[in-house]
Design a protein around this motif. Sequence first.
Motif, short mmCIF file in Angstrom:
data_model
loop_
_atom_site.label_atom_id
_atom_site.label_comp_id
_atom_site.label_asym_id
_atom_site.label_seq_id
_atom_site.Cartn_x
_atom_site.Cartn_y
_atom_site.Cartn_z
N THR A 280 23.29 43.15 19.91
CA THR A 280 24.00 42.08 20.61
C THR A 280 25.10 41.51 19.71
OG1 THR A 280 22.52 40.44 19.70
CG2 THR A 280 21.90 41.39 21.84
N LYS A 281 25.88 40.64 20.31
CA LYS A 281 26.95 39.94 19.58
C LYS A 281 26.35 39.15 18.40
CE LYS A 281 30.19 36.20 20.55
NZ LYS A 281 31.34 35.86 21.36
N ASP A 282 25.24 38.46 18.66
CA ASP A 282 24.59 37.67 17.59
C ASP A 282 24.09 38.57 16.46
OD1 ASP A 282 25.07 35.35 18.83
OD2 ASP A 282 23.02 35.07 19.64
N LEU B 161 31.55 31.34 30.72
CA LEU B 161 31.61 30.12 29.92
C LEU B 161 32.55 30.32 28.74
CD1 LEU B 161 27.83 29.16 29.89
CD2 LEU B 161 29.64 28.28 31.39
N SER B 162 32.83 29.22 28.05
CA SER B 162 33.71 29.28 26.89
C SER B 162 33.14 30.25 25.85
CB SER B 162 33.82 27.87 26.32
OG SER B 162 34.67 27.91 25.22
N GLY B 163 33.98 31.12 25.33
CA GLY B 163 33.55 32.04 24.28
C GLY B 163 32.95 33.33 24.81
N SER B 164 32.91 33.50 26.15
CA SER B 164 32.26 34.70 26.70
C SER B 164 33.15 35.94 26.60
CB SER B 164 31.86 34.46 28.16
OG SER B 164 32.98 34.09 28.93
N GLY B 165 34.44 35.76 26.32
CA GLY B 165 35.30 36.92 26.10
C GLY B 165 36.41 37.11 27.12
N LYS B 166 36.60 36.12 28.00
CA LYS B 166 37.57 36.26 29.09
C LYS B 166 39.00 36.46 28.56
CE LYS B 166 36.67 32.13 30.66
NZ LYS B 166 35.74 31.62 29.65
N SER B 167 39.41 35.56 27.67
CA SER B 167 40.79 35.67 27.16
C SER B 167 40.96 36.92 26.33
CB SER B 167 41.15 34.46 26.29
OG SER B 167 41.11 33.31 27.06
N THR B 168 39.93 37.28 25.58
CA THR B 168 40.01 38.50 24.78
C THR B 168 40.22 39.70 25.70
OG1 THR B 168 38.55 37.51 23.16
CG2 THR B 168 38.83 39.89 23.03
N LEU B 169 39.53 39.71 26.83
CA LEU B 169 39.71 40.80 27.78
C LEU B 169 41.16 40.84 28.27
CD1 LEU B 169 38.68 43.07 29.59
CD2 LEU B 169 37.96 41.37 31.25
N1 LIG Z 1 41.50 35.92 16.90
C1 LIG Z 1 40.19 35.83 16.85
N2 LIG Z 1 39.52 36.01 15.67
C2 LIG Z 1 38.17 35.96 15.63
N3 LIG Z 1 37.38 35.72 16.69
C3 LIG Z 1 38.00 35.52 17.87
C4 LIG Z 1 39.42 35.55 18.02
N4 LIG Z 1 39.73 35.34 19.33
C5 LIG Z 1 38.55 35.16 19.96
N5 LIG Z 1 37.52 35.27 19.10
C6 LIG Z 1 36.08 35.19 19.42
O1 LIG Z 1 35.83 36.07 20.50
C7 LIG Z 1 34.89 35.51 21.40
C8 LIG Z 1 35.50 35.47 22.79
O2 LIG Z 1 36.53 34.50 22.79
P1 LIG Z 1 37.49 34.27 24.03
O3 LIG Z 1 38.59 33.34 23.63
O4 LIG Z 1 37.86 35.57 24.59
O5 LIG Z 1 36.50 33.54 25.04
P2 LIG Z 1 36.84 32.84 26.42
O6 LIG Z 1 35.76 33.23 27.34
O7 LIG Z 1 38.24 33.12 26.82
O8 LIG Z 1 36.67 31.31 26.02
P3 LIG Z 1 37.53 30.02 26.49
O9 LIG Z 1 37.18 29.79 27.92
O10 LIG Z 1 37.01 28.95 25.60
O11 LIG Z 1 38.98 30.35 26.27
C9 LIG Z 1 34.52 34.14 20.84
O12 LIG Z 1 33.32 34.27 20.13
C10 LIG Z 1 35.68 33.81 19.92
O13 LIG Z 1 35.24 33.01 18.87
#
Ligand SMILES: Nc1ncnc2c1ncn2[C@@H]1O[C@H](COP(=O)(O)OP(=O)(O)OP(=O)(O)O)[C@@H](O)[C@H]1O
Length: 389
Positions: free
Chosen positions: A30-32, A62-70
Motif C-alpha cells: 500500500t501507499k503507507d 478526499l484530500s490527498g487521494s491522488g486526484k490532482s496527481t492523476l
Molecule cells: N510534488 C509532490 N511531491 C511529493 N508528494 C506529492 C507531490 N504532489 C502530490 N504529492 C502527494 O501525492 C498524494 C496525492 O496528492 P494529490 O494532490 O494528487 O491529492 P488530491 O486528491 O488532489 O488532494 P487535494 O484535494 O487536497 O488537492 C498526496 O499524498 C500528496 O502529498
Amino acid sequence: MSERLRIENLYKVFGKYPSDALRMLRDGGTKDFVFAKLGQVVGLNDVSLTVPGGVMYMVMGLSGSGKSTLARCINRLNEPSAGRVLLDGEAVLALDEKALREVRRTRMSMVFQHFALLPNKRVIDNVEFGLKLRGIPPAQRRRRAEELLSLVGLGRWGHHMPHELSGGMRQRVGLARALATDADILIMDEPFSGLDPLIRTEMQDELLRLQRTFNKTILFITHDFQEALKLGSRIAIMSEGRIVREGTPQSIVLEPGSDYVAAFTREIDRGRLFDARSVMKAPAVLWRGPAGTVVGGDGGGFLLDACERVVAGLAGREISLLRETGELSARRGSYVCVPEAAKLVEVARSYRADHTVGVIDDAGRLVGVIGAEQILARIAHLPASGAKS
Ligand SMILES: Nc1ncnc2c1ncn2[C@@H]1O[C@H](COP(=O)(O)OP(=O)(O)OP(=O)(O)O)[C@@H](O)[C@H]1O
C-alpha cells in the motif's frame, strides 16, 4: 460513444528512483507501506480508466487521494512513473516536448482552480487569450470570444476589467475562456471549490448547459460527492492513489461496494438522483381482450392498445374487479404517466393512492410501472422487488 482518453495502469511515485516502490506496489503493497519502507510518497497506484467522448467524467476523492496527481500525470505536468495515457489512441507518454506542447495547446487543455483571470487584461482579452496563443487571427478570435461571452450572459461586459465584475461573473468569464480553446478535452481541477454555494450551483448549471452545447469531453476533479453526482455521467472514486469504485452516479449510490464509498452516499438526495427508468418494474400482463391488453398489478394498471400505448387507466379496485369477474372497467384519461427520465421526486409528486404510475418512452409506449413500493424503497435505499438498477 467513442473513447477519447484511456489511462492504463498508471503509477506515480514521488521520488528519484521509483523502481523499488513500483515493485512493492505491484506486489500488493500500500501507499503507507511504501512510505514506511522507502520514505517515498505514492501519488497514483495502478490507475486505469476510460473516458468516452462528449461526457463529463468525474474523479472524486478526499484530500490527498491522488486526484490532482492523476490530472497532472495525464498531460505530464507530473511525469508518471509507469503506465500508459492514450489520447485518441496516441501514447501521450511517448511524445517529445514539442509534440506534447502542441497536444496541450490544441487537444487537451487544463483548467486550474478558480479559472484565475489575468487582472490587467480586459474581459474580452482574457477570453481570447488561449486562441491568441494558438495563433488564431485577431478578427476570428474576437468573434469567437464575443460569441462565448454572450453564451455565458456577459455579452456587454467584454470591455470591462475583471475587477469590475462580481465573483460569479468572473467565474463565467473563466468558463467561457476554458471553452473558447478548441481543445475538445478539458481537464478541470476543482474549478468551483471555494466558491460561495449559490455561485457554485449557478456555475455547475452553466457548465452543464455549455457542455450540452459544445459536447466537450471533460475530466472534472472534485472532492464534493454531490457535485460529482450532479455533473458526472461517470464517476471514479479515489483513495490512497487507487480507484476504489467506478461507475454511473446511480450505480455507485445503489452499490457503493465499500464503507469508504458508502460514507459519501449517505446524505445524498435520492429523489433527485434516481429517475423513473431506474425504479420501474416491467409491466405484467393481466388480461387480453378485444379492447386491448391490461397490464399492471394490485396497485393499479393500464389498458394498452396494439402499439402498447396507454388508452385508459385502472385503479387498484378495478383490477380486483377484473380479476374476480373478468369485467373490464377502465377510465380514459384517468391515469398518470411520466417519461423515463423523470426524477423520482417528480414521480412521487404525481403518485395517487390506488393508482400505478406508468412510465412511457419517447414513442409513447408504456415501458414500466411504478407503485408506492418502488418509490419508497429507492428513497429509503431498500432493494425493491423487480426494480431495475
Ligand atoms: N510534488 C509532490 N511531491 C511529493 N508528494 C506529492 C507531490 N504532489 C502530490 N504529492 C502527494 O501525492 C498524494 C496525492 O496528492 P494529490 O494532490 O494528487 O491529492 P488530491 O486528491 O488532489 O488532494 P487535494 O484535494 O487536497 O488537492 C498526496 O499524498 C500528496 O502529498
